[in-house]
Motif scaffolding. Structure first.
Motif, PDB file in Angstrom:
ATOM      1  N   VAL A 194       4.583   0.314   2.043  1.00 16.54           N
ATOM      2  CA  VAL A 194       3.792   1.398   1.450  1.00 16.54           C
ATOM      3  C   VAL A 194       3.159   0.921   0.142  1.00 16.54           C
ATOM      4  N   HIS A 195       3.927   0.201  -0.675  1.00 19.22           N
ATOM      5  CA  HIS A 195       3.397  -0.326  -1.936  1.00 19.22           C
ATOM      6  C   HIS A 195       2.241  -1.284  -1.668  1.00 19.22           C
ATOM      7  N   LEU A 196       2.392  -2.165  -0.687  1.00 13.03           N
ATOM      8  CA  LEU A 196       1.343  -3.119  -0.334  1.00 13.03           C
ATOM      9  C   LEU A 196       0.100  -2.397   0.164  1.00 13.03           C
ATOM     10  N   ARG A 197       0.302  -1.397   1.017  1.00 14.25           N
ATOM     11  CA  ARG A 197      -0.826  -0.622   1.540  1.00 14.25           C
ATOM     12  C   ARG A 197      -1.586   0.053   0.401  1.00 14.25           C
ATOM     13  N   CYS A 198      -0.863   0.613  -0.562  1.00 12.94           N
ATOM     14  CA  CYS A 198      -1.502   1.266  -1.711  1.00 12.94           C
ATOM     15  C   CYS A 198      -2.245   0.253  -2.567  1.00 12.94           C
ATOM     16  N   LYS A 199      -1.674  -0.950  -2.740  1.00 10.16           N
ATOM     17  CA  LYS A 199      -2.316  -1.981  -3.545  1.00 10.16           C
ATOM     18  C   LYS A 199      -3.633  -2.426  -2.904  1.00 10.16           C
ATOM     19  N   VAL A 200      -3.631  -2.637  -1.590  1.00  9.82           N
ATOM     20  CA  VAL A 200      -4.849  -3.047  -0.886  1.00  9.82           C
ATOM     21  C   VAL A 200      -5.882  -1.922  -0.949  1.00  9.82           C
TER      22      VAL A 200
END
Length: 96
Positions: free
Chosen positions: A71-77
């Motif tokens: 989820v953190h990675l998805r938000c960062k992208v």
């Protein structure tokens, strides 16, 4: 590829890579070697989870950690994409 610290917009982030922690550099051609990709990527490292843990000793706590990192990675992208959206809209209007 130059590492860019936070606070700067990066245009063209195409993918996010969720990877296990490792202690040695990856060779050219490996997805965890940023020089292997012809585009920028965001990386999120799963600290403390090994391949044997993932394959044979997966616990609910590890599953939760993997999900949170995803989820953190998805938000960062998504954040990087949205930060560049005004530039992309202006560029498209200039092309048309």
């Amino acid at each position: 590829m130059k590492k860019v610290l936070g606070g700067k917009n990066i245009c063209g982030v195409s993918i996010g890579v969720l990877a296990l922690e490792s202690y040695f550099p990856k060779p050219l051609g490996h997805i965890k070697n940023p020089s292997s990709l012809p585009f920028t990527a965001c990386y999120e490292i799963l600290q403390g989870i090994s391949v044997p843990d993932l394959l044979y000793r997966l616990t609910p706590a590890m599953e939760n950690k993997i999900w949170r990192q995803f989820v953190h990675l998805r938000c960062k992208v998504l954040k990087r994409f949205l930060a560049n959206l005004p530039f992309l809209v202006i560029k498209k209007s200039l092309i048309n």
